[in-house]
Scaffold this motif. Structure first.
Motif, short mmCIF file in Angstrom:
data_model
loop_
_atom_site.label_atom_id
_atom_site.label_comp_id
_atom_site.label_asym_id
_atom_site.label_seq_id
_atom_site.Cartn_x
_atom_site.Cartn_y
_atom_site.Cartn_z
N SER A 228 -10.94 -34.55 6.79
CA SER A 228 -12.20 -35.36 7.93
C SER A 228 -12.48 -36.63 6.88
O SER A 228 -12.28 -37.07 5.78
N VAL A 229 -12.85 -37.53 8.81
CA VAL A 229 -13.34 -39.09 7.22
C VAL A 229 -14.24 -39.59 8.74
O VAL A 229 -14.56 -39.04 9.43
N ARG A 230 -15.64 -39.96 7.35
CA ARG A 230 -16.51 -40.78 7.79
C ARG A 230 -16.49 -41.62 8.03
O ARG A 230 -17.04 -42.18 6.97
N ILE A 231 -17.39 -42.56 9.24
CA ILE A 231 -17.31 -43.45 8.58
C ILE A 231 -19.24 -44.20 8.65
O ILE A 231 -19.79 -44.03 10.19
N ASP A 232 -19.99 -44.59 7.71
CA ASP A 232 -21.16 -44.63 9.00
C ASP A 232 -21.90 -46.26 8.26
O ASP A 232 -21.64 -47.00 7.22
N ASP A 233 -22.42 -46.42 9.17
CA ASP A 233 -22.83 -48.55 8.95
C ASP A 233 -24.15 -48.77 8.62
O ASP A 233 -25.25 -47.74 9.66
N VAL A 234 -24.21 -49.19 7.29
CA VAL A 234 -25.45 -48.94 6.22
C VAL A 234 -26.01 -50.10 6.20
O VAL A 234 -25.29 -51.16 5.62
N THR A 341 -31.78 -27.37 21.12
CA THR A 341 -32.18 -28.24 20.20
C THR A 341 -32.02 -28.45 19.51
O THR A 341 -32.03 -30.23 19.50
N GLY A 342 -32.56 -27.60 18.38
CA GLY A 342 -32.51 -28.27 17.11
C GLY A 342 -31.09 -28.04 16.33
O GLY A 342 -31.12 -29.15 15.53
N LEU A 343 -29.97 -27.41 16.51
CA LEU A 343 -29.07 -27.97 15.51
C LEU A 343 -28.00 -29.13 15.48
O LEU A 343 -28.03 -29.62 14.29
N PRO A 344 -28.01 -29.91 16.83
CA PRO A 344 -27.44 -30.65 16.81
C PRO A 344 -28.27 -32.20 15.72
O PRO A 344 -27.77 -32.82 15.13
N VAL A 345 -29.85 -32.06 15.93
CA VAL A 345 -30.79 -32.23 14.98
C VAL A 345 -30.60 -32.36 13.40
O VAL A 345 -30.50 -33.13 12.90
N VAL A 346 -29.91 -30.79 13.16
CA VAL A 346 -29.64 -30.09 11.40
C VAL A 346 -29.36 -31.21 10.87
O VAL A 346 -28.44 -31.48 10.15
N ARG A 347 -27.74 -30.87 11.55
CA ARG A 347 -26.49 -31.74 11.88
C ARG A 347 -26.73 -32.58 11.28
O ARG A 347 -26.25 -33.35 10.03
N ARG A 348 -27.44 -33.55 11.93
CA ARG A 348 -27.77 -35.63 11.62
C ARG A 348 -27.92 -35.50 10.53
O ARG A 348 -27.56 -36.36 9.55
N VAL A 350 -28.24 -33.49 8.00
CA VAL A 350 -27.06 -32.82 6.74
C VAL A 350 -26.66 -34.34 6.14
O VAL A 350 -26.30 -34.45 5.35
N GLU A 351 -25.81 -34.39 7.58
CA GLU A 351 -24.67 -36.20 7.15
C GLU A 351 -25.25 -36.76 6.67
O GLU A 351 -24.69 -37.61 5.44
N GLN A 352 -26.95 -36.95 6.65
CA GLN A 352 -27.88 -38.41 6.01
C GLN A 352 -28.05 -38.02 5.04
O GLN A 352 -28.47 -38.61 4.80
N GLY A 353 -28.09 -36.39 4.38
CA GLY A 353 -27.94 -36.29 3.25
C GLY A 353 -29.76 -36.06 3.12
O GLY A 353 -30.69 -35.46 2.30
#
Length: 357
Positions: A228-234, A341-348, A350-353
């Protein structure tokens, strides 16, 4: 000199050894690290073998001198990027390559002499050959945003065929004129500034370059499974050091590949909840709530009372499925609705730590 500030602990233990052994064999060998283009060592490096490479013999000499003055052992080798270590494997590669995108190779420390962003693209392509299984590479990179092309997809494509997971943290996106000005000021060109500026900007225009991105690129060599490849604009200010984020990022990505509802998530220790409240006749009324990391990339984001309650319960002892059940009961909604409702929020989160496994 940068190496003199480093501290190398030979008694530390790594997850994967330099010869590609398993975590069990790490009890007898520490990992190895290779530094490209005299990149400064991290504040604390746990390794039994440290190799530094640079194509500039003067830089290699200063690296050896700095290491000797610091009382640490560094195997400094002269050569371009990975060439001096072509037959070896390392657990960690840290590189500050000559990534500047310029029309001519005027400065060894800055210009690779390759076209466009090819030096970074080639380095990403070549790194897996010197990474041990589960080995990690971290490097500074520039990449181009060209007219009628997706800049994110351009850097994402560098990972194709590498067998590595990738994480790109974009820190800047500069217009060609600003990019050229910054680097010409860095070398104090004086009377030649205008001439060099015009030639450089014209070179970008001929290639239809709209912007130049700068960031940190990390990659991990996988031993199995899809990559997988993730790109974050920080864009926000980050902590002075955030190297641990790289290791934690790949651990989170592994967890995201499982059923999130079965994981006992834990709120990271540095996360704080900031509330803004206004006084009314019944006391203080909370108007907004903001989650804020005080370490790492220092992500922040708003939440409501239900999100705040869920996160407060994330102490690593109960699976997320149970927490959603409790939240649904307290909010008097169906559990399926709470999960949807909550699972997509949890995923985000987790992605952001914010949440860690």
């Amino acid at each position: 000199a940068p190496v003199a500030r480093a501290r190398v602990r030979g008694d530390a233990r790594g997850i994967i050894t330099s010869n590609g052994g398993s975590s069990d064999s790490a009890a007898t060998e520490s990992p190895s690290i290779v530094l490209l283009h005299v990149c400064p060592l991290p504040t604390t490096v746990s390794a039994t073998t440290v190799v530094a490479t640079d194509r500039n013999p003067r830089a290699v000499g200063f690296t050896r001198l700095a290491a000797a003055l610091a009382g640490i052992e560094v195997d400094a080798r002269e050569g371009d990027l990975l060439a001096p270590v072509a037959s070896e494997a390392f657990d960690l590669v840290v590189s500050n390559p000559p990534f500047v995108i310029s029309p001519a190779a005027r400065y060894t420390y800055r210009d690779a002499g390759l076209d466009g962003d090819d030096v970074c693209r080639h380095l990403v392509s070549d790194l897996p050959a010197v990474l041990a299984p589960d080995g990690i590479a971290v490097l500074l990179v520039n990449w181009l945003h060209v007219a009628d092309e997706d800049g994110d997809e351009r850097v994402r494509s560098w990972f194709d065929g590498t067998g590595c997971d990738g994480w790109v943290v974009q820190r800047e996106l500069a217009a060609p004129e600003d990019y050229v000005t910054a680097w010409l000021r860095d070398t104090d060109e004086g009377a030649h500034f205008d001439e060099l500026y015009d030639a450089w900007v014209d070179w970008f225009e001929a290639r239809r370059v709209e912007a130049v991105a700068f960031g940190v690129l990390a990659m991990r060599r996988r031993t199995s499974g899809p990559t997988s490849v993730r790109i974050d604009d920080v864009q926000q200010p980050v902590a002075a050091t955030w190297g641990q984020e790289v290791i934690d990022h790949f651990a989170r990505q592994d967890a995201l590949g499982t059923d999130l509802l079965d994981v006992c998530w834990r709120l990271r220790d540095d996360v704080r909840l900031h509330q803004v409240a206004a006084r009314d006749d019944d006391g203080w009324l909370v108007e907004s709530q903001l989650l804020q990391q005080s370490a790492g990339l220092r992500w922040s984001g708003g939440t409501d009372e239900h999100g705040a309650a869920l996160l407060a319960a994330c102490d690593g002892t109960m699976p997320l499925r149970t927490l959603f059940s409790l939240l649904a009961a307290g909010a008097d909604i169906a559990e399926s609705e709470a999960v949807e409702t909550g699972l997509p929020v949890v995923r985000r989160l987790v992605e952001q730590g914010f949440l860690v496994p």
